[in-house]
Motif scaffolding. Structure first.
Motif, PDB file in Angstrom:
ATOM      1  N   GLU A   1      38.825  22.605  32.728  1.00 28.85           N
ATOM      2  CA  GLU A   1      39.205  23.889  31.976  1.00 28.85           C
ATOM      3  C   GLU A   1      38.043  24.868  32.086  1.00 28.85           C
ATOM      4  OE1 GLU A   1      42.600  24.152  31.000  1.00 28.85           O
ATOM      5  OE2 GLU A   1      42.737  22.484  32.304  1.00 28.85           O
ATOM      6  N   GLU A   2      36.988  24.324  31.793  1.00 27.61           N
ATOM      7  CA  GLU A   2      35.648  25.392  31.689  1.00 27.61           C
ATOM      8  C   GLU A   2      35.368  26.070  33.118  1.00 27.61           C
ATOM      9  OE1 GLU A   2      32.346  24.768  29.620  1.00 27.61           O
ATOM     10  OE2 GLU A   2      33.174  24.076  27.435  1.00 27.61           O
TER      11      GLU A   2
ATOM     12  N   GLU B   1      37.675  26.214  35.389  1.00 29.31           N
ATOM     13  CA  GLU B   1      38.615  27.192  35.697  1.00 29.31           C
ATOM     14  C   GLU B   1      38.287  28.795  35.189  1.00 29.31           C
ATOM     15  OE1 GLU B   1      43.398  27.885  34.828  1.00 29.31           O
ATOM     16  OE2 GLU B   1      42.373  25.979  34.221  1.00 29.31           O
ATOM     17  N   ILE B   2      37.743  28.654  34.079  1.00 26.45           N
ATOM     18  CA  ILE B   2      37.515  29.904  33.413  1.00 26.45           C
ATOM     19  C   ILE B   2      36.463  30.928  34.293  1.00 26.45           C
ATOM     20  CG2 ILE B   2      36.521  31.015  31.241  1.00 26.45           C
ATOM     21  CD1 ILE B   2      38.050  28.971  29.618  1.00 26.45           C
TER      22      ILE B   2
ATOM     23  N   ARG C   1      51.379  25.283  28.099  1.00 24.43           N
ATOM     24  CA  ARG C   1      50.356  24.780  29.051  1.00 24.43           C
ATOM     25  C   ARG C   1      51.416  24.332  30.171  1.00 24.43           C
ATOM     26  NH1 ARG C   1      45.350  23.788  30.589  1.00 24.43           N
ATOM     27  NH2 ARG C   1      45.604  22.088  31.879  1.00 24.43           N
TER      28      ARG C   1
ATOM     29  N   LYS D   1      51.224  27.913  32.162  1.00 29.53           N
ATOM     30  CA  LYS D   1      49.755  27.530  32.577  1.00 29.53           C
ATOM     31  C   LYS D   1      48.546  27.873  31.912  1.00 29.53           C
ATOM     32  CE  LYS D   1      52.445  25.446  35.763  1.00 29.53           C
ATOM     33  NZ  LYS D   1      52.723  24.035  35.697  1.00 29.53           N
TER      34      LYS D   1
ATOM     35  N   ASN E   1      45.237  28.386  30.190  1.00 27.42           N
ATOM     36  CA  ASN E   1      43.949  27.450  30.010  1.00 27.42           C
ATOM     37  C   ASN E   1      43.897  26.715  28.450  1.00 27.42           C
ATOM     38  OD1 ASN E   1      40.788  27.139  29.021  1.00 27.42           O
ATOM     39  ND2 ASN E   1      40.840  27.029  31.123  1.00 27.42           N
ATOM     40  N   TYR E   2      43.531  25.642  28.613  1.00 28.05           N
ATOM     41  CA  TYR E   2      43.531  24.692  27.173  1.00 28.05           C
ATOM     42  C   TYR E   2      42.712  25.292  26.182  1.00 28.05           C
ATOM     43  CZ  TYR E   2      42.748  20.956  23.775  1.00 28.05           C
ATOM     44  OH  TYR E   2      42.853  20.155  22.723  1.00 28.05           O
TER      45      TYR E   2
ATOM     46  N   THR F   1      42.124  28.665  25.725  1.00 30.01           N
ATOM     47  CA  THR F   1      42.762  29.727  25.282  1.00 30.01           C
ATOM     48  C   THR F   1      44.097  29.586  24.440  1.00 30.01           C
ATOM     49  OG1 THR F   1      42.075  30.990  27.559  1.00 30.01           O
ATOM     50  CG2 THR F   1      44.094  31.762  26.089  1.00 30.01           C
TER      51      THR F   1
ATOM     52  N   SER G   1      34.426  24.377  23.189  1.00 26.51           N
ATOM     53  CA  SER G   1      34.226  25.100  24.319  1.00 26.51           C
ATOM     54  C   SER G   1      33.043  26.142  24.083  1.00 26.51           C
ATOM     55  CB  SER G   1      35.517  25.985  24.466  1.00 26.51           C
ATOM     56  OG  SER G   1      35.112  27.027  25.461  1.00 26.51           O
TER      57      SER G   1
ATOM     58  N   ALA H   1      36.981  31.687  25.537  1.00 24.82           N
ATOM     59  CA  ALA H   1      38.433  31.677  25.780  1.00 24.82           C
ATOM     60  C   ALA H   1      39.172  31.415  24.191  1.00 24.82           C
ATOM     61  CB  ALA H   1      38.777  30.631  26.677  1.00 24.82           C
TER      62      ALA H   1
END
Length: 573
Positions: A210-211, A213-214, A509, A513, A515-516, A518, A540, A544
């Motif tokens: 997830e990180e 992806e950000i 989710r 879709k 981000n976790y 967020t 995190s 986000a």
């Protein structure tokens, strides 16, 4: 020692009332800092201390003829006054971002999820009421379940709005729904954070992925990516024009850091005159580079300006310049033009994401990171004059409160309702404050309040409200828990907390879709729960969670307060 005893026993004296409120608030704030499994209840602990004090007075024989530790009329005033201060400052805080959150596609989707959580909270509460309580035929059960609802989502303004609406409806005597709120609140905090953790396992989410992806999404934004050029001026029409005039003609934002004129290096200002054949060192947004080059002249490749790069610094800059009030971050081009990054935006004590569409307002604090010279340049553009904002405009603040109370007392006739709908002392000031926070700059109204002042007034109002509510609830709280439905309220509150969060979190989710991280911020914002946001931020290393929280918080807070009144006025009449 009679004078000391009278302070605690003469329930009608002003000294007793002040001492009582002071003890409840000071003890509640101190105990609220104690962490249980890493979670603290904060100022909300004032409610529980107030309940304890109210219970002691009621069962020790020191209560007055109203069975309270202080005159009921005085407690009602303290409660309502605290509520007005609290919700008005909340409105000023969320107002600047309230309408902005609907303008982007991502923001709309986030608010759809938040609306879903709010409505599902109400639906689960009503479902539990009809399954568990409706058959008993006790008219007090539905208002008490409203208290449970707002304890389950840890939303104190909603509790205040519901109590205010209950006074309007009438027919419920001295019913204090704060007992239901207090029963559900502790597991409400745990349930929100627990839902975040459970959702991670249900959806098989990897925090590392997830990180990553950000970080990928933040790369290569053509609007934010800086582009440096060496341009030789070959446009005769700008010969002898100032840099400020050239920017107006071009209608593009750029920064000229050096000029080579007649063999001499110049550090330019807005009034520097540009001549034909000058060599300019420019920085602009990548997507503006073609237009800038076409207007000014021709590019010179490989020229070495031999600039000494200054040290990188970070600095909080206060916006006090009227010329930038209302401009969007996209129009300012901080990264591409000025060579700095804005990493934090603090507005009325709330962290906001530096979205291109977000409008800058007087009083914003921007955490700017970049080379020292560039940061100084940005500080000059934004103003950064602390003295201009040192003194809040108290007259404008209380004018807003006046308008809010008038709006709140305005009766609105709705077919099918036995009593007119009123926004009340919670809804009216909230709406006016949101409108002032969002649009005061258009009317050139100075309603600015420093984040520290806003937080102080907000916390003071909340503490007064909770102290008065707790003292009144203490008279009946113990009997409600032991002889009534206290344990039922606890497990009902837990279901009200978790079911909507898990359902809408799963939808967010799998369908949208998100981000976790967020999504964690959105869940905390939809329940207006700062401890949950704190947990998300600890999980995190990105911004986000703050983005999700600040996007949905304004609308969620507004809907929470509105729903509290609507349930009471529509279903309890």
């Amino acid at each position: 020692m009679d004078w000391l005893i009278n302070i605690f026993t003469d329930t009608s004296s002003l000294a007793h009332i002040m001492v009582l409120i002071a003890i409840v608030i000071s003890a509640g704030v101190a105990l609220g800092k104690v962490k249980f499994a890493g979670i603290s209840l904060g100022v909300t602990f004032v409610l529980f201390v107030g309940i304890l004090v109210g219970h002691i007075y009621t069962h020790s024989g020191m209560a007055n003829e109203e069975n309270l530790a202080a005159p009921g009329q005085v407690l009602n005033f303290i409660q309502d006054f605290g509520l007005i201060l609290f919700v008005y400052c909340i409105g000023l805080q969320v107002g600047p971002g309230f309408f902005q959150s609907f303008k982007s596609g991502g923001g709309m989707k986030m608010n759809y999820i938040a609306i879903g959580i709010v409505l599902l909270n109400v639906a689960v509460m009503l479902g539990l009421y009809y399954l568990v309580f409706a058959s008993k035929g006790d008219k007090n059960d539905l208002p008490m379940m409203v208290g449970v609802l707002y304890g389950a989502i840890t939303n104190t303004p909603g509790l205040g709005a519901a109590q205010e609406a209950l006074k309007t409806v009438g027919g419920f005597g001295d019913l204090n729904i704060a007992s239901g709120y207090a029963c559900a609140y502790p597991l409400g905090v745990v349930g929100i954070i627990g839902s975040m953790i459970l959702l991670r396992f249900i959806c098989k989410i990897s925090l590392k992925d997830e990180e990553e992806e950000i970080r990928k999404l933040q790369e290569d934004n053509p609007h934010a990516k800086p582009h440096r050029m060496s341009i030789k001026v070959t446009n005769h029409s700008i010969d002898g024009k100032k840099l400020s005039q050239i920017r107006e003609f071009l209608n593009r934002t750029f920064v000229c850091t050096r000029i080579l004129k007649d063999g001499n290096y110049i550090t330019p200002s807005h009034d520097t005159v540009v001549g034909y054949g000058d060599l300019l060192n420019l920085v602009c947004a990548e997507d503006d580079s073609d237009a800038v080059l076409a207007f000014l002249g021709e590019t010179v490749e490989g020229y070495d300006w031999k600039e000494e790069r200054s040290e990188t610094v970070s600095r909080r800059i206060l916006v006090t310049q009227n010329s930038v009030n209302g401009k969007t971050f996209g129009e300012m081009h901080f990264s591409s033009v000025y060579g700095v990054n804005v990493t934090r935006i603090t507005r009325q004590g709330m962290e906001l994401f530096a979205d291109r569409a977000l409008r800058i307002q007087i009083g914003d604090r921007l955490l700017v990171v970049g080379e020292k010279e560039a940061v100084e340049r940005v500080a000059n553009v934004l103003g950064n004059s602390v003295k201009r904002l040192d003194h809040p405009n108290i007259g404008a603040i209380f004018l807003g409160i006046l308008l809010g109370i008038v709006l709140g007392m305005l009766p609105i006739a709705i077919p099918g309702m036995s009593v007119p709908l009123k926004l009340g002392l919670a809804g009216g000031p909230l709406i006016i404050a949101i409108l002032i926070g969002a649009y005061a700059y258009k009317l050139h109204l100075n309603t600015y309040m420093t984040s520290g002042a806003n937080l102080f007034i907000r916390e003071l109002g909340l503490a007064l409200f909770l102290a008065a509510v707790g003292i009144k609830a203490g008279a009946t709280f113990w009997s409600t828990v032991t002889n009534g439905d206290g344990l039922t309220y606890v497990w009902c509150g837990f279901l009200i907390t978790t079911i909507p969060l898990l359902i809408m979190g799963f939808v967010a989710r799998k369908v949208y879709k998100f981000n976790y991280f967020t999504l964690m911020g959105m869940m905390a914002g939809a329940t207006t729960d700062p401890p949950a946001l704190g947990y998300a931020n600890m999980t995190s290393s990105t911004d986000a969670p703050n983005v999700g929280y600040s996007t949905v918080y304004p609308l969620s807070m507004f809907l929470r307060i509105l729903c509290a009144q609507a349930i009471i006025l529509f279903l309890c009449t």
